[in-house]
Design a protein around this motif. Structure first.
Motif, PDB file in Angstrom:
ATOM      1  N   ALA A  12     -25.648  -4.588   7.927  1.00 25.28           N
ATOM      2  CA  ALA A  12     -25.072  -3.254   7.938  1.00 25.28           C
ATOM      3  C   ALA A  12     -23.879  -3.199   8.891  1.00 25.28           C
ATOM      4  N   ALA A  13     -23.987  -3.851  10.032  1.00 22.83           N
ATOM      5  CA  ALA A  13     -22.886  -3.874  10.991  1.00 22.83           C
ATOM      6  C   ALA A  13     -21.692  -4.624  10.412  1.00 22.83           C
ATOM      7  N   ALA A  14     -21.957  -5.723   9.732  1.00 25.91           N
ATOM      8  CA  ALA A  14     -20.874  -6.502   9.139  1.00 25.91           C
ATOM      9  C   ALA A  14     -20.213  -5.710   8.018  1.00 25.91           C
ATOM     10  N   THR A  15     -20.997  -4.988   7.248  1.00 29.69           N
ATOM     11  CA  THR A  15     -20.451  -4.205   6.139  1.00 29.69           C
ATOM     12  C   THR A  15     -19.553  -3.095   6.665  1.00 29.69           C
ATOM     13  N   GLY A  16     -19.957  -2.435   7.718  1.00 31.46           N
ATOM     14  CA  GLY A  16     -19.182  -1.327   8.254  1.00 31.46           C
ATOM     15  C   GLY A  16     -18.199  -1.734   9.325  1.00 31.46           C
ATOM     16  N   GLY A  17     -18.220  -2.986   9.731  1.00 33.04           N
ATOM     17  CA  GLY A  17     -17.369  -3.411  10.838  1.00 33.04           C
ATOM     18  C   GLY A  17     -16.319  -4.414  10.431  1.00 33.04           C
ATOM     19  N   ILE A  18     -16.394  -5.570  11.033  1.00 31.78           N
ATOM     20  CA  ILE A  18     -15.359  -6.586  10.865  1.00 31.78           C
ATOM     21  C   ILE A  18     -15.200  -7.035   9.415  1.00 31.78           C
ATOM     22  N   ALA A  19     -16.295  -7.266   8.712  1.00 26.21           N
ATOM     23  CA  ALA A  19     -16.195  -7.734   7.332  1.00 26.21           C
ATOM     24  C   ALA A  19     -15.499  -6.698   6.458  1.00 26.21           C
ATOM     25  N   ALA A  20     -15.788  -5.438   6.649  1.00 26.56           N
ATOM     26  CA  ALA A  20     -15.146  -4.381   5.871  1.00 26.56           C
ATOM     27  C   ALA A  20     -13.657  -4.317   6.187  1.00 26.56           C
ATOM     28  N   ASP A  21     -13.308  -4.461   7.469  1.00 27.58           N
ATOM     29  CA  ASP A  21     -11.898  -4.464   7.854  1.00 27.58           C
ATOM     30  C   ASP A  21     -11.170  -5.650   7.239  1.00 27.58           C
ATOM     31  N   ARG A  22     -11.813  -6.789   7.251  1.00 21.66           N
ATOM     32  CA  ARG A  22     -11.212  -8.002   6.664  1.00 21.66           C
ATOM     33  C   ARG A  22     -11.017  -7.819   5.162  1.00 21.66           C
ATOM     34  N   LEU A  23     -12.014  -7.273   4.490  1.00 23.41           N
ATOM     35  CA  LEU A  23     -11.926  -7.024   3.047  1.00 23.41           C
ATOM     36  C   LEU A  23     -10.790  -6.050   2.748  1.00 23.41           C
ATOM     37  N   ARG A  24     -10.714  -4.985   3.497  1.00 21.16           N
ATOM     38  CA  ARG A  24      -9.650  -3.988   3.316  1.00 21.16           C
ATOM     39  C   ARG A  24      -8.285  -4.637   3.502  1.00 21.16           C
ATOM     40  N   SER A  25      -8.154  -5.465   4.516  1.00 16.05           N
ATOM     41  CA  SER A  25      -6.898  -6.159   4.784  1.00 16.05           C
ATOM     42  C   SER A  25      -6.491  -7.056   3.620  1.00 16.05           C
ATOM     43  N   ILE A  26      -7.433  -7.789   3.091  1.00 17.57           N
ATOM     44  CA  ILE A  26      -7.158  -8.686   1.958  1.00 17.57           C
ATOM     45  C   ILE A  26      -6.710  -7.875   0.752  1.00 17.57           C
ATOM     46  N   ILE A  27      -7.439  -6.814   0.451  1.00 19.71           N
ATOM     47  CA  ILE A  27      -7.109  -5.978  -0.708  1.00 19.71           C
ATOM     48  C   ILE A  27      -5.733  -5.350  -0.541  1.00 19.71           C
ATOM     49  N   GLU A  28      -5.433  -4.843   0.625  1.00 20.35           N
ATOM     50  CA  GLU A  28      -4.137  -4.206   0.863  1.00 20.35           C
ATOM     51  C   GLU A  28      -2.994  -5.207   0.768  1.00 20.35           C
ATOM     52  N   ARG A  29      -3.204  -6.431   1.231  1.00 16.30           N
ATOM     53  CA  ARG A  29      -2.171  -7.476   1.113  1.00 16.30           C
ATOM     54  C   ARG A  29      -1.898  -7.804  -0.340  1.00 16.30           C
ATOM     55  N   VAL A  30      -2.966  -7.938  -1.129  1.00 17.40           N
ATOM     56  CA  VAL A  30      -2.794  -8.220  -2.558  1.00 17.40           C
ATOM     57  C   VAL A  30      -2.059  -7.068  -3.231  1.00 17.40           C
ATOM     58  N   GLU A  31      -2.428  -5.839  -2.889  1.00 21.67           N
ATOM     59  CA  GLU A  31      -1.761  -4.671  -3.485  1.00 21.67           C
ATOM     60  C   GLU A  31      -0.272  -4.648  -3.147  1.00 21.67           C
ATOM     61  N   ARG A  32       0.083  -4.975  -1.910  1.00 18.61           N
ATOM     62  CA  ARG A  32       1.500  -5.015  -1.523  1.00 18.61           C
ATOM     63  C   ARG A  32       2.246  -6.087  -2.301  1.00 18.61           C
ATOM     64  N   LEU A  33       1.626  -7.259  -2.441  1.00 16.04           N
ATOM     65  CA  LEU A  33       2.268  -8.341  -3.190  1.00 16.04           C
ATOM     66  C   LEU A  33       2.424  -7.990  -4.661  1.00 16.04           C
ATOM     67  N   GLU A  34       1.445  -7.295  -5.229  1.00 13.54           N
ATOM     68  CA  GLU A  34       1.561  -6.864  -6.619  1.00 13.54           C
ATOM     69  C   GLU A  34       2.717  -5.880  -6.791  1.00 13.54           C
ATOM     70  N   GLU A  35       2.910  -4.996  -5.829  1.00 14.80           N
ATOM     71  CA  GLU A  35       4.047  -4.075  -5.874  1.00 14.80           C
ATOM     72  C   GLU A  35       5.364  -4.836  -5.779  1.00 14.80           C
ATOM     73  N   GLU A  36       5.419  -5.836  -4.891  1.00 15.27           N
ATOM     74  CA  GLU A  36       6.626  -6.654  -4.769  1.00 15.27           C
ATOM     75  C   GLU A  36       6.905  -7.396  -6.071  1.00 15.27           C
ATOM     76  N   ARG A  37       5.849  -7.936  -6.686  1.00 20.83           N
ATOM     77  CA  ARG A  37       6.000  -8.656  -7.944  1.00 20.83           C
ATOM     78  C   ARG A  37       6.539  -7.714  -9.025  1.00 20.83           C
ATOM     79  N   LYS A  38       6.031  -6.495  -9.040  1.00 18.75           N
ATOM     80  CA  LYS A  38       6.484  -5.500 -10.020  1.00 18.75           C
ATOM     81  C   LYS A  38       7.972  -5.204  -9.811  1.00 18.75           C
ATOM     82  N   ALA A  39       8.377  -5.051  -8.564  1.00 15.73           N
ATOM     83  CA  ALA A  39       9.786  -4.782  -8.261  1.00 15.73           C
ATOM     84  C   ALA A  39      10.657  -5.977  -8.657  1.00 15.73           C
ATOM     85  N   LEU A  40      10.188  -7.182  -8.370  1.00 16.61           N
ATOM     86  CA  LEU A  40      10.945  -8.379  -8.742  1.00 16.61           C
ATOM     87  C   LEU A  40      11.066  -8.517 -10.254  1.00 16.61           C
TER      88      LEU A  40
END
Length: 91
Positions: A12-40
């Motif tokens: 539960a701590a991992a889900t709500g803590g560091i692991a969740a932050d890491r997952l969010r970071s990964i997802i947000e990075r992919v989303e930014r790259l997808e936007e860049e790819r769309k612009a390119l």
């Protein structure tokens, strides 16, 4: 099945803590790259439109770009095979 309360608490701590932050970071990075790819992709489309307006054949330009990505030996082999196939078909 016996559930270890310590593991449940750690999960539960991992889900709500560091692991969740890491997952969010990964997802947000992919989303930014997808936007860049769309612009390119839009930029590339604009360049092909410009080429077409200038009288260039876009299909041929795309073929040249594909060839430039390949190794020279690979291009030569493909051209040789294409020539052999054309001759076999009487072209």
């Amino acid at each position: 099945m016996r559930v270890d309360q310590n593991n449940v608490h750690e999960d539960a701590a991992a889900t709500g803590g560091i692991a969740a932050d890491r997952l969010r970071s990964i997802i947000e990075r992919v989303e930014r790259l997808e936007e860049e790819r769309k612009a390119l992709a839009g930029d590339i489309k604009d360049i092909f439109s410009e080429a077409k307006s200038a009288g260039f054949d876009v299909k041929v330009i795309k073929q040249i770009i594909k060839l430039r990505k390949q190794e020279p030996a690979e291009v030569e082999e493909q051209e040789t095979l294409l020539d052999i196939y054309r001759r076999a078909l009487g072209m």
